[in-house]
Design a protein around this motif. Structure first.
Motif, short mmCIF file in Angstrom:
data_model
loop_
_atom_site.label_atom_id
_atom_site.label_comp_id
_atom_site.label_asym_id
_atom_site.label_seq_id
_atom_site.Cartn_x
_atom_site.Cartn_y
_atom_site.Cartn_z
N LYS A 564 0.81 -1.23 0.00
CA LYS A 564 0.00 0.00 0.00
C LYS A 564 0.84 1.27 0.00
CE LYS A 564 -3.92 -2.06 2.46
NZ LYS A 564 -4.73 -2.03 3.69
N GLY A 565 2.11 1.11 0.23
CA GLY A 565 2.98 2.30 0.31
C GLY A 565 4.26 2.10 -0.47
N ASP A 566 5.32 2.78 0.00
CA ASP A 566 6.63 2.71 -0.66
C ASP A 566 7.64 2.10 0.30
OD1 ASP A 566 5.74 3.96 -2.98
OD2 ASP A 566 5.99 5.94 -2.06
N ILE A 567 8.53 1.24 -0.24
CA ILE A 567 9.60 0.66 0.57
C ILE A 567 10.60 1.77 0.91
CG2 ILE A 567 11.47 -1.03 0.65
CD1 ILE A 567 9.92 -2.70 -1.34
N VAL A 568 10.94 1.86 2.21
CA VAL A 568 11.90 2.89 2.62
C VAL A 568 13.18 2.30 3.18
CG1 VAL A 568 10.18 4.66 3.06
CG2 VAL A 568 10.78 3.07 4.88
N GLY A 569 13.20 0.98 3.45
CA GLY A 569 14.43 0.41 3.98
C GLY A 569 14.33 -1.08 4.16
N LEU A 570 15.46 -1.68 4.56
CA LEU A 570 15.58 -3.13 4.72
C LEU A 570 16.40 -3.37 5.98
CD1 LEU A 570 14.92 -5.78 3.12
CD2 LEU A 570 17.19 -5.61 2.15
N GLU A 571 15.89 -4.18 6.90
CA GLU A 571 16.61 -4.43 8.15
C GLU A 571 16.75 -5.93 8.34
OE1 GLU A 571 14.58 -2.55 11.34
OE2 GLU A 571 14.93 -0.51 10.59
N ARG A 572 17.97 -6.36 8.73
CA ARG A 572 18.20 -7.78 9.00
C ARG A 572 19.00 -7.91 10.29
NH1 ARG A 572 21.15 -12.73 5.72
NH2 ARG A 572 19.76 -14.31 6.55
N ASN A 573 18.37 -8.44 11.34
CA ASN A 573 19.07 -8.68 12.59
C ASN A 573 18.29 -9.69 13.41
OD1 ASN A 573 16.95 -6.99 13.45
ND2 ASN A 573 18.27 -5.20 13.26
N VAL A 579 11.25 -5.92 5.55
CA VAL A 579 11.18 -4.82 4.59
C VAL A 579 10.33 -3.73 5.22
CG1 VAL A 579 10.50 -4.10 2.29
CG2 VAL A 579 11.41 -6.40 2.66
N ILE A 580 10.86 -2.54 5.37
CA ILE A 580 10.14 -1.43 6.02
C ILE A 580 9.40 -0.64 4.94
CG2 ILE A 580 10.32 0.52 7.58
CD1 ILE A 580 11.26 -2.18 8.73
N VAL A 581 8.09 -0.54 5.09
CA VAL A 581 7.24 0.12 4.08
C VAL A 581 6.55 1.30 4.73
CG1 VAL A 581 5.31 -0.16 2.49
CG2 VAL A 581 6.90 -2.06 2.87
N SER A 582 6.60 2.46 4.07
CA SER A 582 5.92 3.65 4.55
C SER A 582 4.52 3.69 3.96
CB SER A 582 6.71 4.90 4.14
OG SER A 582 5.97 6.05 4.44
N GLU A 583 3.51 3.61 4.84
CA GLU A 583 2.12 3.68 4.38
C GLU A 583 1.50 4.94 4.97
OE1 GLU A 583 0.17 0.07 5.45
OE2 GLU A 583 1.36 -1.18 4.09
N GLY A 584 1.72 6.05 4.28
CA GLY A 584 1.22 7.34 4.79
C GLY A 584 2.03 7.76 5.99
N VAL A 585 1.36 7.91 7.15
CA VAL A 585 2.06 8.36 8.35
C VAL A 585 2.69 7.19 9.11
CG1 VAL A 585 0.64 10.39 8.66
CG2 VAL A 585 -0.11 8.25 9.67
N ASN A 586 2.32 5.95 8.78
CA ASN A 586 2.83 4.79 9.50
C ASN A 586 3.88 4.06 8.67
OD1 ASN A 586 0.93 5.24 11.57
ND2 ASN A 586 -0.65 4.18 10.37
#
Length: 1748
Positions: A564-573, A579-586
Motif C-alpha cells: 500500500k505504500g513505498d519501501i523505505v528500507g531493509l533491516e536484518r538482525n 522490509v520497512i514500508v511507509s504507508e502514509g504516516v505509518n
C-alpha cells in the motif's frame, strides 16, 4: 616542538632516590616507573596511579637490596613487563590486561654478569646489554637466551630504531654498535658504527640520524654510516652538566636529552636536512634527569629524576580544535593525535615515510580521517582504527571523497576513481570514469567468505552512461563489460561480486551474471531494489507490489506481495529480515521467509547437505523448484552425486535420477574396492560427462582406459553412428564395415534419406545419392551435386528429373542456374523471372535477349518496391526510364537528394506536388534554407513563411513575407498568428511575433492578462523604461490584493518603495518579513522602528523578549515615552527595566502639565521623585496654595521659592506691603530692595537696607545720588552736561565715566569726541592703571568705528605698541603698521610681515604672495589645484622644490586614478633618486603591469614612457651616494621588465617577430614576484599557443587556471609546483587580489586545456636546451651556472652573442632578426627600442643601414 609541564606523577624526595627506569606500553594505556626501592608503580593514561608490585632478587638469600633495576620494557601486546637487574637476571612479569590482575613471573633468564640496559623491540624478543660488554637476545617463547654480538666494553645504553627492526648499543669506551634484525631494504651496514669521545649514556636513533651525548657536554649527530654531520657544543656553558639520558619521539623526528635541571629538545628539519635546537625546558631544583620515557602516541614524555620525582610534559607542535568535536595534537611533523572530545577515543595518525602532515580533515559523518602530506595521502576509519597511507601526488585539494562503503574509500579526481582499502598502504585499484555518484559505483571487499576463495574484491562502475565495467581488484583485470540501450541510474554487486543488479532511466531492473556474461530483465518497472545483507536474495518494488527473488539464479521465479505504500528500507538482525514500508504516516514491516534466505547462505557456504535437508522441509512451489534446480547444478559441479540424485528425484526428472542412481552404485562399488568416494573412477567420470552432454570428454575417458567398445556402445546407444564409426576407424576395429552397413540400413529404416544420400555421396555413388535426395524432397541438394559433376550434366534424364523437382518446389533460381548450366537459356530466363532472381535474369538477358533488359529492370524495380526496398528500386526505374516511379521510390526511400535531382529533370507542373512533400521533410530537419527554396519552386511561399514562424525564425519569416506581401498584410498576419499562439499558450512565440511587427504593447498586455509578470516587466524595461517603476508598483498592489505577498515584495522593492512593502507585511501581521525588509532596504533606524511596532502589537512578555533579542529594549522604552505611548512604556519598563520607571513618570508628568492636567501631573512628578518640578509647575501657573502644599509636604527647600514667586506677583500687582512680607518670610531682603529700586521707591529701599542689610547702605546711597543726577537731565545732552560739571568740579574719574556712558547712534561724531575726551582726561588726571583701563575701553570702540589711526595713537600714548600695530592691521593700513613697528618696536616687523602673509593667503592674492613667501604661495597653488601654475613657479625655484610639488601632484593624480598622467609628469620633469619618491615609482609600475589591454602593439608608447622614466631613475640612483643597493636592484629589475614589455609591444607590431614576442612573454614569468602571476601566465600561455608551442602553452595555461582557482579560494597552498622544478620561475609569488583575466577568457582557456589534455601526443613538460635545462631558465639545472638574459628575447645567452656592455648581451641571431625587421618595416616602435638600447648600454654594434 615545545615541552609544557603537565603534572607531577611522583613527588621528589629530600635525598637521593634515583628513578632507575621508566617505560610506556605500546598501547599507551600504561606507564611503569621503577623507584629506588625497586618497586614498580603502574599509572594509567591520565597519570593516575592504579597498581604497584615489588621486584624480586635472583636469589632470595641475598635480600632485596642486593640489586638495582637497570632496564624495563613492556611487551608489544602490553600484557607483560621485562625487568633487567644487576644481580645477573632478566625477569618477565605477566601483569594481565586489567588493573589489579595478579603479577606472575612467566620467564626468567639468568646471565653471567649484570644487566645494564634492556629493550623489547618485537614479539617474543627481548634485547639487553651486560656489564661484560655482550648484547644478548632472550626468546620468551622457548625461554632461551643467546648472544647477538659481544664487545669488551660495558654496555652503557641501548636503543632501537623507529620500526624496532634494528638496535644500537653504546659502550663505555665510546663505541656505538649497530645491528639489524631486518634492514628493511635500506642496505645500511651492521657492526661498529662510530666511536664517541665519551661513553654515550644518552643515545637516540632517530629516523634520519643517530644522536649521542655524554659527560663532555657535547651532542653529536652521526649519519647513517657513522660520519659526524652536526655537533652542539655546550662545554663552555657553565650552567650545563653532563648528559645522562635521551629519548626519541615515536615518529623519529624529535629527540629529548636530559641533564641537570634541564631538558634539551632537538627537532629534525626536513628542508634543511639538519637538527634544529628547540627552546630548552629548564626547571630549577629538578636535579639530574636519570630516565626518560616517551608515550607511544608521541603526546607525552615523562622524566625521572635523581631525587625520585617523575614529571610529565606535554610535547606537541600545536593543537587545534576541529568543528568543536575533535582535538588535533600535532606531536611531530609527521604524527597527529586525533581525539574525539565527546567520547575521548583517540587515533594516532602517522606518516610511515616521515612526511610532514599538512592538513587533517574529518569527513563522512565524523567517522573518517583524511590527511595530506607532500607525497602521500593518509586515510583512516576512526571506529575501526584502520589507517592507510598511499602514494599521492597532490592535485590542489580537488579530490572528492566518498565514504559510503565501510571497507574502502573512493577518491575521485580529474576523471579518475581511486579505491583505497582501510588498513592497506597500497592503492586497491584505479579506473577512469566521470560518474562518481555512490549509486553508480559498487565495491565489494571480502564481504562473504566463499569456499576456496581467500581474496574476493570486485568493482563495478560506469564507463559511460550506458556501459558498465566490472573489475577483479585482486588480479587487476576487467571481468566484463555490459552495454545497455538506455541510461543507467543505479547499480550494485552482490556480496560475492558474481552478480550485478542495475536499473536504467526507464526504471527497468536488469540482472547480469558476470561468470556467464548473461543479462536478464527481471522487472519492467522498479522504484526500489536492494540485496538482502548476508545473502543473494533480492527485494524490489514494482509499483504496488513487493517482489522477492529467494533464488536469483532463477530470476523468473519471483514471490510477490501487494503493497500500500513505498519501501523505505531493509533491516536484518536477530535472525529476522524485514522490509520497512511507509504507508502514509505509518511504517509497516513485512517479514521475509528467513528459511529461504538461509538456503542461499548454505549454498554460498558450500554446505549442500544442509541445503538439501532444508529444502525437504518445504512444500513444492515455483521458488522451491528453482532452488532444487540450483542445488542439483551445484551438487553435480561438486560431485556430490547422492545429493544431485535426490534433487532430480524431487524435480521429477526420473531419467536423470535413475542415471545418477546407476552412477552412484558404480561409485560406491569403486569406493569399496579402491577407497575414496569413488567419483574418480573412469566410468563415473565418463557417465558424468555424458550427463553433461560432453560426449567427446566421455569418449576420451574411455579411450584413455583402452575401452573403445564402451565408447562405441555409448555412441550406438545414443544413435551417434558417425562418431561411433570414427572411433572404430581410429582403432582399426574389425566391426567397421558391419557398422557402416548397419548405419546405412538404419538410416533407410528410419526414413533419413538425406543422411543416407550424404553417405552414398561420400562413397562415390552419385546417382544413388541424387535419387535419395529427390526422395527426401531435396532437389536443391541434388542440383548442387549434379552441377558439381560434369558426367551428370550430360545425363538429360537426371537433369529433367532434377529441374522438374525444382520447379515443383518453386525453387526457380536453382532451376534457372541448372538450366543455364546445360544451355537452356530461354527456360532459364523464365525461371529467373518467376523466382525474382532479376540480377541473374538481367545478366542472362544482356547476353541472350538484349531487348528484354528494360522490361526486366522495371519488373525488378516493382519487385523491390513490393519488398519495401525502395532505395534499391530507384536505380532500376531510372535504368527502365520510369521517372515517376523512380521519383516515388526515392520519396518512399527518403532519398531526398536523389528525388530533387530527378525532379529537376521534370517539368514544373509535374514536379510541383512533389516539391511540397520534400520541402516539408527539410523543414522537419531544420534545413530551412533548402526547404524555403523548395517551397518557392513549388509555388507555396506562404507555407515557407509558416515554416519559419513555427521554427521561431521570425526575422527570416518577416524578410520572406516582405518580399511577397505588403507591410500592413504582414502586420495583420503576424498579429493573427500571435493571437493564435496566445490561445495555444505559446506565449514566447506570440511575444516574438508581436515584437517582430513592432507591437510590444500587445505583448505586454498579453503577459499582464496571463499574469506572467516577469515577462511583462522584462518587456516594459526594454520598451518603456520610464514606466518601469510605475509598473512594479502596480504589479505589487495587484499581487498584494491576491495575497501573493512575496512576489508583491519583489515588485515593491524593484520600484524602490520599501515602505509600502513593510506596511503590506504589517497589515498582514507578518512582522518577521516586515523587519527583514526594513533592515535590508530601509534607513539606519527603520528596522528599529518596525521592531518597535512589532513589539507594540505583541505587548507583554512577548514584546520584551522580542526587543531584547534585537537589543532594542531601552531604545523602545525611550521611543514610546517620547511618542507619548506611556502605557506601553510603563509595561515594558515594569517587565524588564524598572530603573527606567522614574524617567517615564517624569516625562508623563511633563506631558500632563502641557495638557493642563496639573493634579495628575503633580502625582507623576512625585512618583518620579521630582516634587520640585511640581512646585515650579504650580508657581508658574500662580496656584500658590497648591505650590505651598506640595513644597511643605515633599520638598521643604522649595517653600522659599514659592514665597519669592508670590512676592514677585504681588509687586507686579503693586501690592508692595504684601510683597515685602512674603520676601522677608523667605529671608530675601535683597530682592525687596531690588524690587523697590525698580519701582523708584528709593526711600523704601533705603529703609529695608538700613534695617536688614546695613553693610550695603553706603553703596545704595551712592546709587541713589546717581539716580538723582539722572533726574536732572535726560539723554546724551544730560550726560554731557553732567560730565562737564564733574570735570569743572575736578571729579575727573566721574567725568570720565559720564563721557564713556554717552551713546547716540545717530551722532557718531559726538560719541567719538566723548571717547577721545574721556581718554584725554584719563591720561592727564588719572593714575597709570586707570588711564590704561580707560584707553583699553576707548580704543576698541574707536576701532569698531573704523578710526584705526586714532586708536593707534591712543595705544602709542601708553606705549602699547603691539596693540597699536594690531589696530592698524585691522584697518589694513599695512604701511603705517610697518612704519610703527620699525620706529617703536623693530622686533614686531616680522610679526607685521607674518600677518601680511596671512592676509594675502586669506584673500587669495597668491600673485602678491609670491614675492613675499614663495613656498606659501606654492602651497596655496597646490591646495587650490592650480598645479600647472604651481609647477611653473616651482620650476623657477630649485630642482628640489620643483620635485617636491611634482611628487605631490603625482600622488594626487594616482589617487584620482590618473596614474598615466602622473607617469607623463615624471617623463616631463625627470625622476630624481629621492627615497621618498620610491613608493610613487613603484605605484606607477604596479598600475602599469596591472592595467588591462597592455599586451598589444598599441601599448608601446605607455611601456616606453615608463621604461624611460625608470632608466632616468636608475641613472640617478647610480650617481647618488645615498642610494641603497637593494632599492637600486629592485628598480633595475622593474626597468628590465618594462623594457621587455616595450620590446614585446614593438615585436607584436611586426608579424615576422611573433616568436620574439612569445619569448618575451615567457621570459617575464621569472619576474612573477613583481608581476601579477595569473596575468603573466595567461599572456605567456596565449603567446606560446599563438606560435604553436603547445606543450608550453598547455603548462602555462594550466598554471594560469590553478592560479585563478587559488585567487577564488584566497590562498596559494594548493598550487602544484612540479612542472616548474629546476627552473628560475619563482614558486613564492604574491596572491593577486583579483582576477586579471575576464571570466569569458578564463572559460575559453579552460575548454582549450581540457581539449588538449586528451591529446596523447601532448607532453606536459617544458622544452629543454643543450644544458638539459628548461630553455628559458637563466640557471642551469645540473651545475647552477647562471647565464645572462638576452635583451631582445629574455632567453639565456649561451653562445654566439653580442656584448653591448659588460653584463648586457643579446643573441646575435635575435639582434640581426630584430634589426632587419625594423629596417624593412620602418617601425617607429622598433627604432625606439634600438635607440633605447643605445642609451642604456652606452652604444651599439655597428650596422650597415640607417632608418632614413
Amino acid at each position: 616542538m615545545q615541552l609544557r609541564h603537565v603534572r607531577t606523577l611522583l613527588a621528589p624526595q629530600d635525598g637521593t632516590a634515583r628513578v632507575t627506569c621508566m617505560a610506556w606500553s605500546a598501547s599507551s594505556a600504561r606507564f611503569a616507573v621503577c623507584t629506588a626501592e625497586r618497586v614498580v608503580l603502574l599509572y594509567d593514561e591520565q597519570g593516575e596511579r592504579r597498581d604497584k608490585f615489588s621486584t624480586k632478587p635472583a636469589d632470595a638469600k641475598y635480600g632485596r637490596k642486593s640489586y638495582v633495576v637497570k632496564g624495563m620494557a613492556f611487551s608489544p601486546d602490553s600484557t607483560k613487563l621485562a625487568i633487567g637487574q644487576t644481580d645477573n637476571v632478566v625477569y618477565v612479569y605477566r601483569i594481565g590486561e586489567e588493573w589489579g590482575d595478579k603479577k606472575v613471573i612467566c620467564n626468567k633468564f639468568i646471565q653471567t654478569s649484570a644487566v645494564t640496559c634492556l629493550l623489547w623491540p618485537a614479539e617474543n624478543i627481548i634485547v639487553f646489554g651486560l656489564a661484560e660488554g655482550k648484547v644478548r637476545l632472550a626468546n620468551t617463547k622457548n625461554n632461551k637466551s643467546s648472544t647477538i654480538y659481544g664487545t669488551d666494553s660495558y654496555v652503557v645504553s641501548l636503543t632501537s630504531n623507529v620500526s624496532g627492526r634494528g638496535i644500537l648499543s653504546g659502550h663505555a669506551d665510546g663505541t656505538i654498535v649497530r645491528f639489524f634484525f631486518d634492514d628493511e631494504g635500506s642496505g645500511e651496514s651492521q657492526g661498529k658504527l662510530a666511536v664517541h669521545p665519551c661513553p654515550p649514556y644518552a643515545l637516540a636513533w632517530a629516523s634520519s640520524s643517530i644522536v649521542a651525548a655524554g659527560c663532555d657536554k657535547k651532542i653529536v649527530a652521526y649519519g647513517r654510516e657513522g660520519s659526524v654531520i652536526q655537533t652542539f657544543d655546550y662545554s663552555r656553558d657553565s650552567s650545563e652538566k653532563e648528559f645522562t639520558t635521551a629519548a626519541t619521539s615515536p615518529s623519529g623526528q624529535s629527540i629529548v636529552l636530559g641533564s641537570y635541571d634541564r631538558l634539551r629538545v632537538l627537532n629534525w628539519s626536513p628542508r634543511r636536512s639538519a637538527w634544529e635546537e628547540g627552546k630548552p625546558k629548564e626547571i630549577a631544583h629538578l636535579y639530574t634527569i636519570t630516565a626518560l620515557a616517551w608515550k607511544r602516541d608521541g603526546s607525552r614524555i615523562c622524566a625521572g629524576t635523581l631525587c625520585g620525582g617523575v614529571e610529565q610534559f606535554d610535547c606537541c607542535l600545536r593543537k587545534t580544535i576541529y568543528k568543536n568535536k575533535f582535538e588535533m595534537t600535532y606531536v611531530g611533523p609527521s604524527q597527529v593525535i586525533v581525539k574525539n572530545l565527546s567520547t575521548g577515543t583517540r587515533v594516532v595518525l602517522k606518516s610511515q615515510y616521515g612526511y610532514e602532515i599538512d592538513e587533517v580533515k574529518i569527513l563522512g559523518k565524523d567517522r573518517y580521517l583524511v590527511a595530506y602530506t607532500s607525497d602521500t595521502l593518509l586515510l583512516g576509519d576512526v571506529s575501526s582504527n584502520k589507517l592507510s597511507e598511499v602514494a599521492w601526488q597532490g592535485s590542489g585539494g580537488n579530490e572528492k571523497f566518498f565514504f559510503d562503503n565501510e571497507n574502502v574509500c573512493m577518491i575521485f579526481n580529474a576523471g579518475e576513481l581511486t579505491l583505497v582499502e582501510y588498513g592497506s598502504n597500497d592503492i586497491l585499484g584505479s579506473v577512469r570514469t566521470e560518474f562518481v555518484n555512490p549509486h553508480l559505483v559498487s565495491v565489494r571487499i571480502n564481504e562473504r567468505q566463499q569456499r576456496g576463495v581467500d581474496e574476493n574484491k570486485r568493482l563495478a562502475y560506469l564507463v559511460d552512461i550506458k556501459t558498465i565495467a566490472t573489475v577483479d581488484l585482486v588480479g587487476g583485470y576487467n571481468t566484463g563489460t555490459i552495454s545497455h540501450d538506455s541510461k543507467i541510474d543505479w547499480l550494485e554487486l552482490n556480496e560475492t561480486g558474481h552478480k550485478l543488479l542495475f536499473r536504467d532511466k526507464k526504471m527497468r531492473l536488469q540482472l547480469y551474471d558476470i561468470e556467464s556474461s548473461t543479462k536478464t530483465t527481471i522487472l519492467n518497472y522498479c522504484s526500489y531494489v536492494q540485496w538482502v545483507p548476508g545473502s543473494d536474495v533480492v527485494v524490489a518494488q514494482n509499483r504496488n507490489s513487493l517482489c522477492i527473488w529467494y533464488n536469483i539464479d532463477a530470476p523468473e521465479r519471483v514471490t510477490m506481495f501487494p503493497l500500500k505504500g513505498d519501501i523505505v528500507g531493509l533491516e536484518r538482525n536477530d535472525g529476522k529480515t524485514e522490509v520497512i514500508v511507509s504507508e502514509g504516516v505509518n511504517t509497516v514491516p513485512y517479514t521475509l521467509d528467513e528459511g529461504l534466505i538461509e538456503f542461499g547462505t548454505a549454498i554460498d557456504d558450500g554446505d549442500y547437505h544442509r541445503a538439501a535437508a532444508f529444502l525437504e522441509t518445504l512444500e513444492m512451489s515455483t521458488e522451491t523448484e528453482a532452488m532444487w534446480k540450483t542445488l542439483s547444478r551445484l551438487a553435480l559441479e561438486a560431485r556430490q552425486l547422492h545429493i544431485a540424485e535426490r534433487c532430480f528425484a524431487a524435480l521429477g526428472n526420473m531419467a536423470k535420477a535413475r542415471f545418477l542412481h546407476e552412477t552412484n552404485v558404480i561409485a560406491d562399488q569403486a569406493a569399496q574396492e579402491h577407497g575414496g568416494d569413488g567419483t574418480d573412477h573412469y566410468l563415473v567420470r565418463a557417465r558424468l560427462a555424458m550427463l553433461d552432454k560432453n560426449y567427446k570428454l566421455a569418449e576420451m575417458i574411455f579411450l584413455e582406459q583402452n575401452a573403445p567398445e564402451e565408447a562405441m556402445d555409448m555412441y550406438q546407444e545414443l544413435h551417434m553412428w558417425d562418431e561411433c564409426i570414427v572411433v572404430a576407424k581410429a582403432k582399426g576395429h574389425p566391426m567397421l564395415e558391419k557398422l557402416r552397413r548397419g548405419y546405412y540400413q538404419w538410416l533407410l529404416d528410419t526414413q533419413q534419406e538425406e543422411k543416407a544420400g550424404e553417405v552414398q555421396e561420400g562413397q562415390g555413388d552419385y546417382l544413388a545419392a541424387i535419387s535419395l535426395y529427390l526422395r527426401a524432397g531435396l532437389p536443391a541438394k541434388a542440383a548442387r551435386l549434379a552441377m558439381s559433376r560434369d558426367e551428370l550434366l550430360t545425363n538429360e534424364d537426371v537433369i529433367d528429373r532434377i529441374s522438374s523437382a525444382l520447379i515443383r518446389g518453386e525453387l526457380y533460381e536453382q532451376a534457372g542456374d541448372l538450366l543455364e548450366k546445360v544451355g537452356n537459356t530461354r527456360k532459364a530466363l523464365e525461371c529467373y523471372g518467376k523466382g525474382s532472381a532479376f540480377l541473374k535474369a538481367v545478366e542472362l538477358a544482356r547476353l541472350a535477349f538484349p531487348a528484354e533488359v528494360v522490361k526486366l529492370e522495371e519488373a525488378w524495380g516493382d519487385h523491390l518496391v513490393q519488398q519495401k526496398q525502395l532505395d534499391a528500386a530507384i536505380n532500376h526505374y531510372i535504368e527502365a526510364r520510369c521517372s515517376i516511379k523512380a521519383l516515388e521510390a526515392a520519396l518512399g526511400a527518403r532519398q531526398w537528394k536523389k528525388a530533387i535531382y530527378i525532379l529537376d529533370l521534370q517539368d514544373r507542373q509535374t514536379a510541383a506536388k512533389y516539391y511540397l512533400k520534400i520541402a516539408q521533410h527539410y523543414a522537419a530537419l531544420q534545413e530551412y534554407q533548402v526547404a524555403e527554396e523548395l517551397y518557392i519552386k513549388g509555388g507555396q511561399t506562404k507555407d515557407a513563411i509558416d515554416m519559419y514562424t513555427q521554427a521561431g525564425l521570425w526575422e527570416q519569416a518577416h524578410k520572406l513575407a516582405l518580399k511577397c506581401m505588403s507591410q500592413e498584410e504582414v502586420t495583420v498576419l503576424y498579429i493573427t498568428q500571435a493571437q493564435e499562439m496566445e490561445r495555444q499558450g505559446k506565449y514566447k512565440e506570440a511575444e516574438r511575433l508581436y515584437i517582430t511587427v513592432n507591437e510590444p504593447d500587445l505583448a505586454i498586455t498579453m503577459y499582464k492578462k496571463c499574469k506572467m509578470y516577469d515577462e511583462m516587466v522584462c518587456l516594459v524595461s526594454k520598451y518603456h523604461k520610464d514606466l518601469l517603476g510605475d509598473t512594479h508598483l502596480h504589479l505589487g498592489k495587484e499581487l498584494e490584493a491576491e495575497g501573493r505577498l512575496q512576489e508583491a515584495e519583489y515588485h515593491y522593492l524593484e520600484a524602490k518603495d520599501w515602505k509600502t512593502t513593510v506596511n503590506m507585511y504589517r497589515m498582514n501581521d507578518m512582522w518577521e518579513e516586515a523587519y527583514r525588509v526594513a533592515k535590508a532596504y530601509g534607513g539606519a533606524n527603520s528596522h528599529k522602528h518596525v521592531a518597535y511596532l512589532w513589539a507594540k502589537s505583541l505587548g507583554g512578555e512577548a514584546a520584551v523578549k522580542l526587543l531584547s533579542k534585537f537589543g532594542l529594549l531601552e531604545m523602545a522604552i525611550d521611543h514610546a515615552t517620547d511618542s507619548g505611548v506611556f502605557e506601553f512604556a510603563f509595561e515594558l519598563a515594569r517587565l524588564s527595566m524598572k530603573q527606567k520607571m522614574p524617567d517615564i513618570h517624569l516625562k508623563y508628568a511633563m506631558f500632563l502639565e502641557d495638557e493642563g492636567k496639573f493634579e495628575e501631573a503633580e502625582g507623576e512628578f512625585i512618583k518620579a521623585g521630582k516634587p520640585k518640578e511640581a512646585v515650579l509647575m504650580f508657581v508658574h501657573n500662580q496656584n500658590w496654595d497648591a505650590a505651598q502644599r506640595v513644597a511643605e509636604a515633599h520638598d521643604p527647600d522649595s517653600v522659599a521659592d514659592v514665597l519669592v514667586g508670590q512676592a514677585q506677583f504681588a509687586f507686579e500687582q503693586r501690592e508692595f506691603q504684601k510683597a515685602e512680607a512674603f520676601l522677608l518670610r523667605a529671608q530675601r531682603p535683597e530682592l525687596a530692595i531690588k524690587y523697590y529700586k525698580e519701582a523708584g521707591m528709593w526711600s523704601e529701599a533705603l529703609r529695608i537696607c538700613k534695617e536688614y542689610l546695613p553693610g550695603r547702605l553706603a553703596e545704595l546711597q551712592e546709587e541713589c545720588g546717581r539716580e538723582a543726577g539722572k533726574k536732572g537731565s535726560s539723554g546724551p545732552e544730560g550726560l554731557l552736561e553732567q560730565a562737564r560739571e564733574w570735570e569743572q568740579a575736578g571729579e575727573h574719574a566721574r567725568a570720565v565715566d559720564c563721557y564713556l556712558k554717552v551713546r547716540d547712534p545717530s551722532n557718531s561724531v559726538l560719541v567719538e569726541k566723548c571717547l577721545l575726551k574721556a581718554a584725554e582726561l584719563a591720561v592727564k588726571f588719572l593714575d597709570q592703571s586707570q588711564s590704561m583701563e580707560v584707553t583699553r575701553t576707548v580704543a576698541p570702540q574707536l576701532v569698531a568705528m573704523k578710526k584705526y589711526s586714532l586708536a593707534a595713537e591712543l595705544y602709542l600714548n601708553l606705549d602699547l605698541v603691539r596693540e597699536a600695530i594690531d589696530a592698524l592691521i585691522e584697518g589694513e593700513e599695512w604701511s603705517k603698521a610697518k612704519h610703527t613697528a620699525k620706529e617703536f618696536d623693530p622686533r614686531s616687523e616680522e610679526y607685521v610681515d607674518q600677518r601680511y602673509k596671512e592676509y594675502l593667503k586669506k584673500q587669495g592674492k597668491v600673485d602678491s604672495l609670491v614675492g613675499i613667501d614663495v613656498m606659501a604661495a606654492l602651497d596655496i597653488y597646490a591646495k587650490q589645484g592650480q598645479w600647472e601654475k604651481c609647477l611653473e613657479v616651482a620650476a623657477k625655484q630649485s630642482y628640489q622644490v620643483l620635485h617636491k610639488y611634482v611628487a605631490l601632484y603625482a600622488t594626487h593624480l594616482i589617487c584620482e586614478g590618473c596614474w598615466d598622467r602622473a607617469l607623463h609628469l615624471y617623463s616631463q620633469h625627470g625622476a630624481p633618486a629621492n627615497p621618498q619618491n620610491f613608493n610613487i615609482y613603484k605605484r606607477l609600475f604596479v598600475e602599469m603591469v596591472n592595467a588591462r589591454g597592455r599586451n598589444c602593439a598599441e601599448a608601446y608608447a605607455g611601456w616606453a614612457e615608463l621604461r624611460d622614466v625608470l632608466l632616468a631613475l636608475c641613472e640617478n640612483l647610480a650617481k647618488s651616494s645615498e642610494a641603497e643597493p637593494a632599492a637600486q636592484e629592485e628598480f633595475e629589475r622593474m626597468l628590465l621588465i618594462c623594457h621587455y614589455c616595450a620590446a614585446r609591444a614593438a615585436a607584436q607590431g611586426l608579424p615576422q617577430l611573433d616568436t620574439m614576442a612569445a619569448q618575451l612573454s615567457i621570459s617575464l614569468l621569472r619576474h612573477t614576484d613583481l608581476l601579477p602571476a595569473d596575468k603573466a601566465f595567461y599572456e605567456a600561455g596565449m603567446a606560446a599557443k599563438a606560435v604553436s608551442w603547445e606543450n608550453m602553452a598547455f603548462v602555462f595555461l594550466n598554471r594560469f587556471l590553478d592560479l585563478s582557482d587559488a585567487i577564488e579560494e584566497g590562498n596559494l597552498d594548493s598550487l602544484d609546483h612540479s612542472d616548474f622544478q629546476q627552473t628560475d620561475i619563482p614558486f613564492e609569488v604574491p596572491l593577486p587580489a583579483q582576477q586579471h583575466v575576464p571570466e569569458e577568457q578564463r572559460e575559453e582557456v579552460r575548454d582549450w586545456v581540457l581539449t588538449v589534455s586528451m591529446d596523447q601526443r601532448l607532453q606536459q613538460v617544458l622544452p629543454q636546451d643543450e644544458r638539459g635545462t628548461y630553455e628559458a631558465s637563466l640557471v642551469a639545472a645540473g651545475t647552477g651556472a647562471a647565464s645572462l638574459p638576452c635583451l631582445l628575447t629574455g632567453y639565456p645567452v649561451l653562445g654566439n652573442k653580442i656584448e653591448l656592455r659588460p653584463g648586457r648581451e643579446v643573441k646575435k641571431d635575435a639582434w640581426y632578426k630584430f634589426v632587419m625587421a625594423v629596417k624593412t618595416s620602418h617601425s617607429p616602435a622598433g627604432q625606439d627600442v634600438i635607440e633605447f638600447l643605445r642609451r642604456w648600454c652606452g652604444g651599439l654594434p655597428s650596422t650597415s643601414f640607417s632608418f632614413q
